[in-house]
Design an enzyme around this catalytic site. Sequence first.
Site, mmCIF file in Angstrom:
data_model
loop_
_atom_site.group_PDB
_atom_site.id
_atom_site.type_symbol
_atom_site.label_atom_id
_atom_site.label_comp_id
_atom_site.label_asym_id
_atom_site.label_seq_id
_atom_site.Cartn_x
_atom_site.Cartn_y
_atom_site.Cartn_z
ATOM 1 N N HIS A 288 0.837 -1.216 0.000
ATOM 2 C CA HIS A 288 0.000 0.000 0.000
ATOM 3 C C HIS A 288 0.872 1.267 0.000
ATOM 4 O O HIS A 288 0.729 2.125 -0.882
ATOM 5 C CB HIS A 288 -0.915 -0.020 1.233
ATOM 6 C CG HIS A 288 -1.815 1.177 1.340
ATOM 7 N ND1 HIS A 288 -3.124 1.159 0.922
ATOM 8 C CD2 HIS A 288 -1.592 2.426 1.800
ATOM 9 C CE1 HIS A 288 -3.665 2.355 1.129
ATOM 10 N NE2 HIS A 288 -2.755 3.146 1.669
ATOM 11 N N GLU A 289 1.761 1.366 0.974
ATOM 12 C CA GLU A 289 2.615 2.562 1.042
ATOM 13 C C GLU A 289 3.519 2.619 -0.187
ATOM 14 O O GLU A 289 3.828 3.704 -0.690
ATOM 15 C CB GLU A 289 3.449 2.575 2.332
ATOM 16 C CG GLU A 289 2.636 2.567 3.634
ATOM 17 C CD GLU A 289 1.560 3.639 3.740
ATOM 18 O OE1 GLU A 289 1.740 4.717 3.150
ATOM 19 O OE2 GLU A 289 0.526 3.378 4.386
ATOM 20 N N HIS A 292 1.685 4.453 -2.875
ATOM 21 C CA HIS A 292 1.760 5.916 -2.696
ATOM 22 C C HIS A 292 3.132 6.430 -3.159
ATOM 23 O O HIS A 292 3.244 7.469 -3.805
ATOM 24 C CB HIS A 292 1.610 6.279 -1.210
ATOM 25 C CG HIS A 292 0.197 6.241 -0.692
ATOM 26 N ND1 HIS A 292 -0.832 6.938 -1.273
ATOM 27 C CD2 HIS A 292 -0.354 5.612 0.393
ATOM 28 C CE1 HIS A 292 -1.955 6.737 -0.577
ATOM 29 N NE2 HIS A 292 -1.692 5.933 0.437
ATOM 30 N N GLU A 318 -5.102 7.593 -2.910
ATOM 31 C CA GLU A 318 -5.499 6.276 -2.399
ATOM 32 C C GLU A 318 -5.757 5.299 -3.544
ATOM 33 O O GLU A 318 -5.590 4.094 -3.388
ATOM 34 C CB GLU A 318 -6.752 6.390 -1.529
ATOM 35 C CG GLU A 318 -6.489 6.887 -0.125
ATOM 36 C CD GLU A 318 -5.522 6.008 0.672
ATOM 37 O OE1 GLU A 318 -5.671 4.782 0.640
ATOM 38 O OE2 GLU A 318 -4.615 6.568 1.301
HETATM 39 ZN ZN ZN Z 1 -3.039 5.231 1.942
#
Ligand code: ZN
Length: 519
Positions: A288-289, A292, A318
């Site tokens: 997830h990170e 980003h 997101e």
């Molecule tokens: Zn996030």
Amino acid sequence: MLIFIKHPPSAAENKEYFMANTFESFKEYLDKINMLQHASTLFSWDMETLMPKGGLKLHAKTHTYLAGEAFDMSVSKEMKAYLDEFSIPGELEKYLSDPKELRLWKFSVEKLKKDYDEKARIPSELFRDFLQEQSESFGAWQEAKQTNNWQLFAPHLKKMIDFQKTIISYTDPGKDTYDALLDDYEEGMTSEIYDRLFNELKEGLLPLVKEILSKPAPDHAKFDRYFDPYHQEKLQALLLRYIGFDFDKGAVSKSEHPFTLNFSSTDVRVTNHYYDHEIMNSIYSAIHEGGHAVFEQNVDPMFDGTPAASCQNMGIHESQSRFFENFLGRNKSFWIPIYKDVQATVPALADISLDEFIAEACRVQNSLIRTAADEVTYAFHVILRYEIEKGLFDGSIDVDDLPRIWNEKMNEYLNITPPTDSEGVLQDMHWSDGSFGYFPSYLLGSIYDGMYKDAIEADLGPIDDILARGDIRQITKWLNEKIHVYGNTRKPAEVIAAVCGKEVSAEPLLRYFKEKYLE
Ligand code: ZN
């Protein structure tokens, strides 16, 4: 979020600065602000990662000083004079001949001016009071959550709602308060659009989840074991490299809650937290990170140091982290080319087959906590928060009734009653500092993802095939070129129109859930 507000200078005060400005001196002025922000960001990073408890006092003081200096410069009369001058049509053209550079600076001046005007409209007294109440409210929420005492937090929540109503009456006079807040996190979004998207999703998901849950659940037993945090850390590096994170432009550290922080496109940092009996947690936080970070690392480097650089729309941001986490990372094909390496990196996975691994990663269950929810039921966690926020601002929900309404909605959507308010209405920090309107952007990210999936498959063929042959970088590159490189320069609706060629719709996400979980 706005921090440290000062009263705007009058027009008369600005006069002396007019005429003396050149574009070079404007850029130098912005550069000084950037350096102060750079230093203060480095302090934040250190405070969250490496700093010992004993460092807090001096770190916090220095961080506040640097951030305050940067803020003062961004609302000074010099800044206003620069922005007034370079907003005059034809003025930037005197200095810039390259069309791309001219476009960048037109965008930047417009953005800086909008920010300046918004900040300047809030009475400084009001904003100081808001900051004060913000920290008191956050403290009250922490204690209320720890002691399961809703009454402790309720009066602060009422104040935060009132503050936001007053602040919005200055920044966006005449606009619906909640719509203005939604727009802060995702430019152009309104409750009308969210209503349409979330109702569509709700109607489709309620029967779908019922059907998924009627099937036998995968056995979790094999995952209830020790996973060496050192191995988890090594696995994070493997996964980041795999999805396209560039270690020459990024670094990794540990923190209480995982996050991504970017200094510029050439220095983007991610963190993770390794629980020794919970491997899925750190794996999916890593991806997830990483999503980003891959976004920020691939923004056009020409944008560094301008408002065009870092994407400020949370739904779009997101959509990148959640696409890597769910659409790619919770796909069996993602793991096919690397699962042997994964097992070699984490020996505790040696007797867990890829099928068992992916079944655990895709386990759907009704649960209490949003941050630990699977990708399907996650939607309900966001929808119920959205409906409550909307009710709080249109007056149809009273703060005092929140615990009851929260539990009723948990029952309606997730068939589960929180045993305590700490595990219910008090679980998230967002409302304590007045961040209303943030939650919906998480789910909006997934809705965008459903649409990207269609667009990628139309361009490149089935995602399953691309992943299975180990070509994930082809997808990363597609996202780089279609989304990341533009940074903050496009509005969300423009991104979706450019990438998907249509208006935002929840149908592709629903279809993705059905195909994935009913087969
Ligand atoms: Zn996030």
